[in-house]
Scaffold this motif. Structure first.
Motif, mmCIF file in Angstrom:
data_model
loop_
_atom_site.group_PDB
_atom_site.id
_atom_site.type_symbol
_atom_site.label_atom_id
_atom_site.label_comp_id
_atom_site.label_asym_id
_atom_site.label_seq_id
_atom_site.Cartn_x
_atom_site.Cartn_y
_atom_site.Cartn_z
ATOM 1 N N ASP A 61 2.055 -13.264 -3.126
ATOM 2 C CA ASP A 61 2.414 -13.527 -1.731
ATOM 3 C C ASP A 61 2.123 -12.331 -0.829
ATOM 4 O OD1 ASP A 61 5.390 -15.538 -2.468
ATOM 5 O OD2 ASP A 61 3.254 -16.052 -2.385
ATOM 6 N N SER A 62 2.265 -11.133 -1.377
ATOM 7 C CA SER A 62 2.093 -9.921 -0.573
ATOM 8 C C SER A 62 0.661 -9.707 -0.103
ATOM 9 C CB SER A 62 2.552 -8.702 -1.369
ATOM 10 O OG SER A 62 1.810 -8.586 -2.568
ATOM 11 N N VAL A 63 -0.305 -10.370 -0.740
ATOM 12 C CA VAL A 63 -1.711 -10.162 -0.361
ATOM 13 C C VAL A 63 -2.381 -11.442 0.134
ATOM 14 C CG1 VAL A 63 -1.858 -8.324 -2.070
ATOM 15 C CG2 VAL A 63 -2.746 -10.592 -2.642
ATOM 16 N N LYS A 64 -1.691 -12.550 0.041
ATOM 17 C CA LYS A 64 -2.278 -13.835 0.434
ATOM 18 C C LYS A 64 -2.691 -13.799 1.888
ATOM 19 C CE LYS A 64 -0.358 -17.111 -1.724
ATOM 20 N NZ LYS A 64 0.603 -18.134 -2.191
ATOM 21 N N GLY A 65 -3.911 -14.235 2.141
ATOM 22 C CA GLY A 65 -4.441 -14.220 3.498
ATOM 23 C C GLY A 65 -5.148 -12.933 3.868
ATOM 24 N N ARG A 66 -4.972 -11.886 3.075
ATOM 25 C CA ARG A 66 -5.643 -10.607 3.342
ATOM 26 C C ARG A 66 -6.680 -10.269 2.273
ATOM 27 N NH1 ARG A 66 -2.830 -6.000 3.122
ATOM 28 N NH2 ARG A 66 -1.280 -6.776 1.649
ATOM 29 N N PHE A 67 -6.402 -10.653 1.038
ATOM 30 C CA PHE A 67 -7.299 -10.341 -0.080
ATOM 31 C C PHE A 67 -8.010 -11.604 -0.534
ATOM 32 C CE2 PHE A 67 -4.859 -6.459 -2.024
ATOM 33 C CZ PHE A 67 -4.821 -5.865 -0.756
#
Length: 122
Positions: A61-67
Motif C-alpha cells: 500500500d505504501s508504494v501503490k500508485g508511485r512504483f
C-alpha cells in the motif's frame, strides 16, 4: 544456481524518480520476481511482485500508485520504476526470485540479489 544483480540505486531528492533493475543469470522466465526493502533497524518488507509472465502484479500500500514493477524475460531483467520518491522510501532494495506465484512473503523467495541502496533526501 541463479544469481541476481541489482542496479540503479542512488541518492535523490524527494519527488524524484529512480529505476531499479535486477538482472539474472540462469533460469528467470518461469520465476516470479519480488522487490523488497530494508531500512536501518527495520525488518525487510515487501514492496512489489510480478508473476512469471507479467500478468499479475502486487504492490504494498505504501508504494501503490508511485512504483511500477515490470519484467523483460528475453533480457532476464526485472525492473522497479519508482516515482515521487519520499524520504521514507530510503532503504536497501532487494530483488528476489521464486518458483510459483508472486508472493509478499520474504521466506518464500530462495534467491536474492545483493541489494542496492536508495536514499531520498527531504
Amino acid at each position: 544456481q541463479v544469481q541476481l544483480v541489482e542496479s540503479g540505486g542512488g541518492l535523490v531528492q524527494a519527488g524524484d524518480s529512480l529505476r531499479l533493475s535486477c538482472t539474472a543469470s540462469g533460469v528467470f522466465s518461469i520465476r516470479a520476481v519480488g522487490w523488497f526493502r530494508q531500512a536501518p533497524g527495520k525488518e525487510r518488507e515487501f514492496v512489489a511482485a510480478i508473476s512469471w509472465n507479467g500478468g499479475k502484479t502486487d504492490y504494498a500500500d505504501s508504494v501503490k500508485g508511485r512504483f511500477t514493477i515490470s519484467r523483460d524475460n528475453a533480457k532476464k531483467t526485472g525492473n522497479l520504476q519508482m516515482n515521487t520518491l519520499k524520504p521514507e522510501d530510503t532503504a536497501v532494495y532487494y530483488c528476489a526470485l521464486r518458483a510459483g506465484e508472486a508472493s509478499r512473503i520474504t521466506n518464500e523467495y530462495p534467491t536474492w540479489g545483493q541489494g542496492t541502496q536508495v536514499t531520498v533526501s527531504s
